[in-house]
Each structure stands twice: as C-alpha cells, then as structure tokens.
Design an enzyme around this catalytic site. Structure first.
Site, PDB file in Angstrom:
ATOM      1  N   ILE A 219       2.511  27.382  21.100  1.00  0.00           N
ATOM      2  CA  ILE A 219       2.241  27.768  19.632  1.00  0.00           C
ATOM      3  C   ILE A 219       2.263  26.286  18.623  1.00  0.00           C
ATOM      4  O   ILE A 219       2.859  25.375  19.318  1.00  0.00           O
ATOM      5  CB  ILE A 219       3.180  28.727  19.390  1.00  0.00           C
ATOM      6  CG1 ILE A 219       4.721  28.370  19.045  1.00  0.00           C
ATOM      7  CG2 ILE A 219       3.126  29.936  19.802  1.00  0.00           C
ATOM      8  CD1 ILE A 219       5.605  29.098  18.569  1.00  0.00           C
ATOM      9  N   CYS A 220       1.566  26.409  17.492  1.00  0.00           N
ATOM     10  CA  CYS A 220       1.623  25.293  16.829  1.00  0.00           C
ATOM     11  C   CYS A 220       2.845  24.708  16.407  1.00  0.00           C
ATOM     12  O   CYS A 220       4.038  25.444  16.382  1.00  0.00           O
ATOM     13  CB  CYS A 220       0.963  25.782  15.382  1.00  0.00           C
ATOM     14  SG  CYS A 220      -0.611  26.406  15.518  1.00  0.00           S
ATOM     15  N   PRO A 221       2.990  23.422  16.464  1.00  0.00           N
ATOM     16  CA  PRO A 221       1.657  22.343  16.623  1.00  0.00           C
ATOM     17  C   PRO A 221       1.416  21.878  17.982  1.00  0.00           C
ATOM     18  O   PRO A 221       0.635  21.043  18.033  1.00  0.00           O
ATOM     19  CB  PRO A 221       2.096  21.108  15.469  1.00  0.00           C
ATOM     20  CG  PRO A 221       3.673  21.359  15.861  1.00  0.00           C
ATOM     21  CD  PRO A 221       4.022  22.402  16.215  1.00  0.00           C
TER      22      PRO A 221
END
Length: 81
Positions: free
Chosen positions: A16-18
C-alpha cells in the site's frame, strides 16, 4: 543465444501507499531507453500515483485491468527526453 527481456516485472500485490510508488521509482532509475516496467498492483491509489510520477518524468504509461481488483501499469522509458 537466449533473448534478453526488455521488461522488468514488479509484483506489488499487497503493498500500500507509498510503497508501490517508491519501489517503482527505484526501478525506474535503473532502466535504459526503450526498456519497460510492468507493475502488477491490487492497490487502486497506485493507479494515480505511479502514472502521475511517470508522466512527469516523460515515461509512456498504460493501464490494463486484470481482474476485479488487479491492474497492470505498463511504463516505457521514452527514447526522447
């Protein structure tokens, strides 16, 4: 003599981000002209962050849906910068 692939494949499912953007950018720094990266992701925000950064860096971008929550982002380093 075996053919050398010009495509680097990144399987970033579950990240998941980043993280997807960071991992993709790390690989982008090592790619030569005419080479490509295929990013496999199940994290929909990466469909914005990765292409936006790639376009800023003058890369060609395409996105393909592979399933309900699975996409491939194809990035090709342009020969003209």
């Amino acid at each position: 003599m075996p053919k050398v692939s010009n495509i680097v494949k990144l399987d970033l499912r579950g990240d998941i981000c980043p993280v997807p953007l960071m991992k993709t950018m790390d690989v982008m720094k090592t790619i030569g002209e005419g080479q490509s990266i295929e990013v496999l992701t199940d994290h929909s925000p990466a469909l914005l962050t990765i292409p936006n950064q790639a376009i800023k860096m003058k890369w060609d971008v395409s996105i393909q849906r592979k399933g309900d929550s699975l996409w491939t982002i194809s990035l090709t380093r342009s020969t003209v910068r």
